[in-house]
Design an enzyme around this catalytic site. Structure first.
Site, PDB file in Angstrom:
ATOM      1  N   LYS A  52     -64.236  15.387 -21.099  1.00 30.77           N
ATOM      2  CA  LYS A  52     -64.118  13.970 -21.538  1.00 30.77           C
ATOM      3  C   LYS A  52     -63.840  12.776 -20.636  1.00 30.77           C
ATOM      4  O   LYS A  52     -64.476  11.634 -20.778  1.00 30.77           O
ATOM      5  CB  LYS A  52     -62.775  14.040 -22.531  1.00 30.77           C
ATOM      6  CG  LYS A  52     -62.785  14.962 -23.746  1.00 30.77           C
ATOM      7  CD  LYS A  52     -61.739  15.211 -24.058  1.00 30.77           C
ATOM      8  CE  LYS A  52     -61.676  16.273 -25.602  1.00 30.77           C
ATOM      9  NZ  LYS A  52     -60.455  16.836 -25.976  1.00 30.77           N
ATOM     10  N   GLN A  96     -54.343  16.240 -25.584  1.00 31.31           N
ATOM     11  CA  GLN A  96     -55.258  17.548 -25.743  1.00 31.31           C
ATOM     12  C   GLN A  96     -54.209  18.695 -26.417  1.00 31.31           C
ATOM     13  O   GLN A  96     -53.009  18.760 -25.825  1.00 31.31           O
ATOM     14  CB  GLN A  96     -55.525  17.730 -24.412  1.00 31.31           C
ATOM     15  CG  GLN A  96     -56.326  19.110 -24.304  1.00 31.31           C
ATOM     16  CD  GLN A  96     -57.718  19.062 -24.926  1.00 31.31           C
ATOM     17  OE1 GLN A  96     -58.359  17.893 -24.834  1.00 31.31           O
ATOM     18  NE2 GLN A  96     -58.273  20.057 -25.680  1.00 31.31           N
ATOM     19  N   ASP A 119     -59.142  10.703 -32.064  1.00 37.78           N
ATOM     20  CA  ASP A 119     -59.253  12.096 -32.695  1.00 37.78           C
ATOM     21  C   ASP A 119     -59.192  12.250 -34.051  1.00 37.78           C
ATOM     22  O   ASP A 119     -59.856  12.984 -34.551  1.00 37.78           O
ATOM     23  CB  ASP A 119     -57.946  13.166 -31.981  1.00 37.78           C
ATOM     24  CG  ASP A 119     -58.436  13.880 -30.926  1.00 37.78           C
ATOM     25  OD1 ASP A 119     -59.732  14.031 -30.596  1.00 37.78           O
ATOM     26  OD2 ASP A 119     -57.445  14.282 -30.370  1.00 37.78           O
TER      27      ASP A 119
END
Ligand code: NAP
Length: 287
Positions: A52, A96, A119
Protein backbone atom coordinates in the site's frame (compact mmCIF):
# COMPACT_ATOMS: atom_id res chain seq x y z
CA UNK A 1 -11.17 -21.71 -23.83
CA UNK A 2 -11.69 -18.72 -21.57
CA UNK A 3 -10.02 -15.36 -21.95
CA UNK A 4 -7.78 -14.76 -18.94
CA UNK A 5 -8.66 -11.44 -17.31
CA UNK A 6 -5.36 -9.73 -16.56
CA UNK A 7 -5.76 -7.98 -13.20
CA UNK A 8 -2.11 -6.99 -13.11
CA UNK A 9 -2.40 -5.09 -16.37
CA UNK A 10 -5.72 -3.44 -15.49
CA UNK A 11 -4.53 -2.41 -12.02
CA UNK A 12 -1.42 -0.87 -13.62
CA UNK A 13 -3.62 1.09 -16.05
CA UNK A 14 -5.67 2.41 -13.14
CA UNK A 15 -2.58 3.37 -11.14
CA UNK A 16 -1.14 5.20 -14.18
CA UNK A 17 -4.42 7.10 -14.63
CA UNK A 18 -4.39 8.00 -10.93
CA UNK A 19 -0.77 9.18 -11.13
CA UNK A 20 -1.81 11.70 -13.79
CA UNK A 21 -4.83 12.76 -11.77
CA UNK A 22 -2.71 13.28 -8.63
CA UNK A 23 -0.32 15.46 -10.58
CA UNK A 24 -3.23 17.55 -11.94
CA UNK A 25 -4.72 17.87 -8.45
CA UNK A 26 -1.39 19.05 -7.12
CA UNK A 27 -1.47 21.88 -9.68
CA UNK A 28 -4.80 22.90 -8.11
CA UNK A 29 -3.19 22.84 -4.68
CA UNK A 30 -4.95 19.63 -3.63
CA UNK A 31 -2.71 17.11 -1.91
CA UNK A 32 -3.15 14.46 0.70
CA UNK A 33 -1.74 11.57 2.64
CA UNK A 34 -2.91 8.05 3.45
CA UNK A 35 -2.36 6.98 7.06
CA UNK A 36 -1.85 3.24 7.46
CA UNK A 37 -2.02 1.68 10.91
CA UNK A 38 -0.80 -1.84 11.62
CA UNK A 39 -1.12 -3.44 15.04
CA UNK A 40 1.29 -6.33 15.60
CA UNK A 41 3.66 -7.82 13.06
CA UNK A 42 1.62 -10.45 11.22
CA UNK A 43 3.83 -11.21 8.17
CA UNK A 44 0.94 -11.22 5.65
CA UNK A 45 -0.32 -7.86 7.00
CA UNK A 46 3.20 -6.43 6.78
CA UNK A 47 3.34 -7.38 3.07
CA UNK A 48 -0.06 -5.74 2.42
CA UNK A 49 0.98 -2.58 4.30
CA UNK A 50 4.26 -2.37 2.37
CA UNK A 51 2.43 -2.78 -0.95
CA UNK A 52 0.00 0.00 0.00
CA UNK A 53 2.83 2.38 0.86
CA UNK A 54 4.59 1.53 -2.43
CA UNK A 55 1.39 2.19 -4.38
CA UNK A 56 1.04 5.61 -2.68
CA UNK A 57 4.61 6.46 -3.67
CA UNK A 58 3.93 5.31 -7.25
CA UNK A 59 0.88 7.50 -7.79
CA UNK A 60 2.51 10.40 -5.95
CA UNK A 61 0.59 10.70 -2.70
CA UNK A 62 2.08 10.72 0.78
CA UNK A 63 1.78 7.87 3.25
CA UNK A 64 2.14 7.87 6.98
CA UNK A 65 2.86 4.58 8.63
CA UNK A 66 2.03 3.62 12.21
CA UNK A 67 3.42 0.29 13.33
CA UNK A 68 1.96 -0.38 16.76
CA UNK A 69 2.90 -3.16 19.14
CA UNK A 70 0.72 -6.29 19.34
CA UNK A 71 -0.31 -5.39 22.92
CA UNK A 72 -1.52 -1.87 22.01
CA UNK A 73 -4.80 -1.28 23.81
CA UNK A 74 -8.04 -0.49 22.02
CA UNK A 75 -8.07 2.92 23.76
CA UNK A 76 -4.60 3.78 22.43
CA UNK A 77 -5.61 2.76 18.91
CA UNK A 78 -8.85 4.76 19.10
CA UNK A 79 -6.88 7.80 20.31
CA UNK A 80 -4.58 7.54 17.28
CA UNK A 81 -7.55 7.23 14.89
CA UNK A 82 -9.11 10.31 16.52
CA UNK A 83 -5.87 12.24 16.12
CA UNK A 84 -5.69 11.29 12.42
CA UNK A 85 -9.36 12.23 11.93
CA UNK A 86 -8.35 15.75 12.97
CA UNK A 87 -5.32 16.06 10.69
CA UNK A 88 -6.21 18.12 7.63
CA UNK A 89 -3.49 16.60 5.39
CA UNK A 90 -4.66 13.02 6.10
CA UNK A 91 -7.33 12.23 3.50
CA UNK A 92 -7.51 8.50 4.12
CA UNK A 93 -7.16 6.28 7.20
CA UNK A 94 -6.64 2.57 6.88
CA UNK A 95 -6.40 0.17 9.80
CA UNK A 96 -4.97 -3.11 8.56
CA UNK A 97 -7.22 -6.05 9.48
CA UNK A 98 -7.32 -8.46 11.18
CA UNK A 99 -6.62 -6.78 14.52
CA UNK A 100 -5.41 -8.69 17.61
CA UNK A 101 -8.33 -10.38 19.38
CA UNK A 102 -8.33 -7.98 22.40
CA UNK A 103 -9.36 -5.11 20.07
CA UNK A 104 -12.93 -4.85 18.77
CA UNK A 105 -12.68 -4.29 15.01
CA UNK A 106 -16.15 -2.75 14.79
CA UNK A 107 -15.25 -0.08 17.40
CA UNK A 108 -12.18 0.87 15.38
CA UNK A 109 -14.01 0.92 12.03
CA UNK A 110 -16.76 3.08 13.54
CA UNK A 111 -14.17 5.53 14.91
CA UNK A 112 -12.71 6.36 11.48
CA UNK A 113 -14.20 9.55 10.08
CA UNK A 114 -16.52 8.54 7.19
CA UNK A 115 -14.83 11.27 5.10
CA UNK A 116 -11.53 9.36 5.45
CA UNK A 117 -12.90 5.81 5.27
CA UNK A 118 -10.94 4.70 2.20
CA UNK A 119 -11.58 1.00 2.97
CA UNK A 120 -15.33 1.66 2.74
CA UNK A 121 -16.13 -0.37 5.87
CA UNK A 122 -17.74 2.38 8.01
CA UNK A 123 -21.53 1.91 8.44
CA UNK A 124 -22.07 5.30 6.75
CA UNK A 125 -20.13 4.15 3.66
CA UNK A 126 -22.05 0.85 3.67
CA UNK A 127 -25.35 2.74 3.98
CA UNK A 128 -24.48 5.07 1.11
CA UNK A 129 -23.60 2.09 -1.05
CA UNK A 130 -26.92 0.45 -0.17
CA UNK A 131 -29.01 3.51 -1.09
CA UNK A 132 -26.92 4.38 -4.15
CA UNK A 133 -25.33 7.62 -2.89
CA UNK A 134 -21.72 8.44 -3.78
CA UNK A 135 -19.24 7.31 -1.15
CA UNK A 136 -16.29 5.03 -0.59
CA UNK A 137 -16.95 1.49 -1.85
CA UNK A 138 -14.92 -1.46 -0.49
CA UNK A 139 -11.85 -1.93 -2.66
CA UNK A 140 -12.00 -5.62 -3.65
CA UNK A 141 -15.59 -5.63 -5.02
CA UNK A 142 -15.05 -2.18 -6.60
CA UNK A 143 -11.98 -3.66 -8.30
CA UNK A 144 -14.04 -6.55 -9.66
CA UNK A 145 -16.48 -4.10 -11.27
CA UNK A 146 -13.49 -2.42 -12.93
CA UNK A 147 -12.10 -5.80 -14.08
CA UNK A 148 -15.42 -6.60 -15.76
CA UNK A 149 -15.94 -3.18 -17.32
CA UNK A 150 -12.40 -2.81 -18.58
CA UNK A 151 -12.54 -6.32 -20.07
CA UNK A 152 -15.62 -5.28 -22.07
CA UNK A 153 -17.95 -7.58 -20.12
CA UNK A 154 -21.52 -6.27 -19.97
CA UNK A 155 -23.02 -6.48 -16.47
CA UNK A 156 -26.48 -4.98 -17.03
CA UNK A 157 -29.17 -7.61 -17.38
CA UNK A 158 -26.82 -10.48 -16.58
CA UNK A 159 -27.50 -13.00 -13.84
CA UNK A 160 -24.73 -12.53 -11.32
CA UNK A 161 -24.31 -15.20 -8.64
CA UNK A 162 -22.09 -14.21 -5.69
CA UNK A 163 -20.77 -16.98 -3.44
CA UNK A 164 -20.12 -15.46 -0.01
CA UNK A 165 -21.83 -12.78 2.07
CA UNK A 166 -18.97 -11.21 4.04
CA UNK A 167 -19.03 -7.48 4.78
CA UNK A 168 -15.82 -6.89 2.84
CA UNK A 169 -16.53 -8.90 -0.32
CA UNK A 170 -19.84 -10.73 -0.77
CA UNK A 171 -22.39 -8.14 0.42
CA UNK A 172 -20.81 -5.08 -1.21
CA UNK A 173 -20.25 -7.16 -4.36
CA UNK A 174 -23.97 -7.88 -4.50
CA UNK A 175 -24.79 -4.17 -4.04
CA UNK A 176 -22.31 -3.05 -6.68
CA UNK A 177 -23.48 -5.55 -9.31
CA UNK A 178 -27.08 -4.58 -8.52
CA UNK A 179 -26.12 -0.93 -9.06
CA UNK A 180 -24.77 -2.03 -12.46
CA UNK A 181 -28.22 -3.48 -13.21
CA UNK A 182 -27.35 -7.16 -12.90
CA UNK A 183 -29.91 -9.61 -11.54
CA UNK A 184 -28.18 -10.75 -8.38
CA UNK A 185 -28.28 -13.95 -6.32
CA UNK A 186 -26.24 -14.12 -3.10
CA UNK A 187 -25.32 -17.55 -1.79
CA UNK A 188 -23.62 -18.72 1.42
CA UNK A 189 -22.81 -21.79 3.48
CA UNK A 190 -26.48 -22.55 4.19
CA UNK A 191 -27.53 -22.29 0.53
CA UNK A 192 -29.15 -25.47 -0.81
CA UNK A 193 -28.33 -26.78 -4.30
CA UNK A 194 -25.33 -24.48 -4.72
CA UNK A 195 -24.07 -26.10 -7.98
CA UNK A 196 -27.51 -25.76 -9.57
CA UNK A 197 -27.78 -22.05 -8.62
CA UNK A 198 -24.22 -21.35 -9.77
CA UNK A 199 -24.91 -23.01 -13.13
CA UNK A 200 -27.54 -20.30 -13.73
CA UNK A 201 -24.90 -17.56 -13.49
CA UNK A 202 -23.76 -15.50 -16.45
CA UNK A 203 -21.21 -14.00 -14.06
CA UNK A 204 -20.08 -16.17 -11.14
CA UNK A 205 -18.17 -14.34 -8.40
CA UNK A 206 -16.57 -16.72 -5.91
CA UNK A 207 -15.57 -15.34 -2.49
CA UNK A 208 -15.95 -18.31 -0.15
CA UNK A 209 -12.41 -18.75 1.16
CA UNK A 210 -12.26 -22.49 0.30
CA UNK A 211 -9.21 -23.52 -1.76
CA UNK A 212 -10.02 -25.03 -5.19
CA UNK A 213 -13.65 -25.71 -4.22
CA UNK A 214 -15.50 -24.62 -7.35
CA UNK A 215 -15.19 -27.12 -10.20
CA UNK A 216 -16.79 -27.57 -13.62
CA UNK A 217 -20.12 -28.72 -12.13
CA UNK A 218 -20.74 -25.16 -10.83
CA UNK A 219 -20.17 -23.36 -14.13
CA UNK A 220 -22.43 -22.82 -17.15
CA UNK A 221 -20.77 -22.98 -20.57
CA UNK A 222 -19.66 -19.46 -21.51
CA UNK A 223 -20.00 -17.95 -18.01
CA UNK A 224 -17.58 -15.33 -16.68
CA UNK A 225 -15.84 -16.59 -13.52
CA UNK A 226 -14.25 -14.21 -11.01
CA UNK A 227 -12.15 -15.90 -8.32
CA UNK A 228 -11.65 -13.75 -5.21
CA UNK A 229 -10.13 -16.48 -3.03
CA UNK A 230 -6.46 -16.49 -2.25
CA UNK A 231 -4.69 -19.39 -0.54
CA UNK A 232 -1.42 -21.23 -0.44
CA UNK A 233 -1.75 -24.89 -1.37
CA UNK A 234 0.23 -27.80 0.11
CA UNK A 235 3.12 -27.01 -2.23
CA UNK A 236 3.09 -23.33 -1.07
CA UNK A 237 1.71 -22.27 -4.49
CA UNK A 238 -0.95 -19.54 -4.61
CA UNK A 239 -4.41 -20.73 -5.61
CA UNK A 240 -7.99 -19.47 -5.54
CA UNK A 241 -11.42 -20.85 -4.62
CA UNK A 242 -11.82 -22.14 -8.20
CA UNK A 243 -10.30 -25.23 -9.81
CA UNK A 244 -8.78 -23.09 -12.54
CA UNK A 245 -7.66 -25.82 -14.93
CA UNK A 246 -11.11 -27.49 -14.77
CA UNK A 247 -13.15 -24.30 -15.21
CA UNK A 248 -11.03 -22.44 -17.77
CA UNK A 249 -12.16 -24.64 -20.73
CA UNK A 250 -15.85 -24.00 -19.92
CA UNK A 251 -15.86 -20.29 -19.04
CA UNK A 252 -15.76 -17.42 -21.55
CA UNK A 253 -13.52 -15.37 -19.25
CA UNK A 254 -11.80 -16.12 -15.95
CA UNK A 255 -9.50 -14.43 -13.44
CA UNK A 256 -6.34 -16.35 -12.53
CA UNK A 257 -4.88 -16.51 -9.01
CA UNK A 258 -2.47 -14.81 -8.67
CA UNK A 259 -2.80 -11.91 -11.10
CA UNK A 260 -6.60 -11.56 -11.21
CA UNK A 261 -8.60 -9.88 -8.45
CA UNK A 262 -5.64 -9.47 -6.03
CA UNK A 263 -3.85 -6.54 -7.70
CA UNK A 264 -7.15 -4.65 -8.10
CA UNK A 265 -7.69 -4.17 -4.37
CA UNK A 266 -4.71 -1.82 -3.97
CA UNK A 267 -5.50 0.02 -7.21
CA UNK A 268 -9.01 0.76 -5.92
CA UNK A 269 -7.65 1.77 -2.51
CA UNK A 270 -5.55 4.34 -4.37
CA UNK A 271 -8.67 5.40 -6.28
CA UNK A 272 -10.49 5.98 -2.98
CA UNK A 273 -7.51 7.99 -1.63
CA UNK A 274 -7.57 10.20 -4.74
CA UNK A 275 -11.32 10.70 -4.28
CA UNK A 276 -10.60 11.82 -0.72
CA UNK A 277 -8.05 14.33 -2.01
CA UNK A 278 -10.33 15.55 -4.82
CA UNK A 279 -12.99 16.57 -2.36
CA UNK A 280 -10.59 19.16 -0.94
CA UNK A 281 -10.66 20.43 2.61
CA UNK A 282 -14.42 20.86 3.01
CA UNK A 283 -15.33 17.21 2.73
CA UNK A 284 -17.92 17.45 5.50
CA UNK A 285 -19.82 20.12 3.57
CA UNK A 286 -19.65 18.31 0.24
CA UNK A 287 -21.00 15.06 1.68
P1 NAP B 1 -15.22 -14.91 4.77
O1 NAP B 1 -15.49 -13.71 5.62
O2 NAP B 1 -14.65 -16.13 5.37
O3 NAP B 1 -16.59 -15.28 4.02
C1 NAP B 1 -16.72 -16.45 3.28
C2 NAP B 1 -18.13 -16.55 2.79
O4 NAP B 1 -18.24 -17.74 2.01
C3 NAP B 1 -19.18 -16.65 3.90
O5 NAP B 1 -20.28 -15.81 3.61
C4 NAP B 1 -19.57 -18.11 3.91
O6 NAP B 1 -20.94 -18.34 4.26
C5 NAP B 1 -19.36 -18.49 2.46
N1 NAP B 1 -19.07 -19.92 2.34
C6 NAP B 1 -18.13 -20.62 3.01
N2 NAP B 1 -18.22 -21.92 2.67
C7 NAP B 1 -19.22 -22.03 1.79
C8 NAP B 1 -19.80 -23.11 1.09
N3 NAP B 1 -19.34 -24.37 1.24
N4 NAP B 1 -20.81 -22.87 0.25
C9 NAP B 1 -21.29 -21.60 0.08
N5 NAP B 1 -20.79 -20.53 0.72
C10 NAP B 1 -19.77 -20.75 1.56
O7 NAP B 1 -14.24 -14.53 3.56
P2 NAP B 1 -14.01 -13.14 2.77
O8 NAP B 1 -13.32 -12.18 3.66
O9 NAP B 1 -15.24 -12.72 2.08
O10 NAP B 1 -12.95 -13.64 1.69
C11 NAP B 1 -13.22 -14.70 0.80
C12 NAP B 1 -11.95 -15.10 0.09
O11 NAP B 1 -11.46 -13.98 -0.64
C13 NAP B 1 -10.80 -15.51 1.02
O12 NAP B 1 -10.05 -16.52 0.39
C14 NAP B 1 -9.97 -14.24 1.14
O13 NAP B 1 -8.61 -14.50 1.43
C15 NAP B 1 -10.13 -13.69 -0.25
N6 NAP B 1 -9.97 -12.23 -0.33
C16 NAP B 1 -9.18 -11.78 -1.34
C17 NAP B 1 -9.01 -10.41 -1.51
C18 NAP B 1 -8.16 -9.92 -2.63
O14 NAP B 1 -7.74 -8.79 -2.62
N7 NAP B 1 -7.94 -10.77 -3.63
C19 NAP B 1 -9.65 -9.51 -0.67
C20 NAP B 1 -10.50 -10.00 0.34
C21 NAP B 1 -10.65 -11.38 0.48
P3 NAP B 1 -21.53 -18.01 5.74
O15 NAP B 1 -21.74 -16.51 5.74
O16 NAP B 1 -22.81 -18.76 5.77
O17 NAP B 1 -20.52 -18.46 6.73
Amino acid sequence: MAVRIDGKKISQQIKDELKEKVSALRQEGKEGTLAVIQVGADPASSVYVRNKKNACAYIGIGSLSYELKEDTSEEELLRLVEELNGKEEVKGILVQLPLPSHICEANVIHAISPEKDVDGFHPQSVGKLAIGEPGFAPCTPAGIIQLLKRSGIEIAGKHCVVIGRSNIVGKPMALLTLKENATVTVTHSKTKNLPEICRQADILIVAMGKPRFIGAEYVKEGAVVIDVGIHRDAGNKLCGDVKFEEVEPIASAITPVPGGVGPMTIAMLMDNCVRGIEKGPNTMLQG
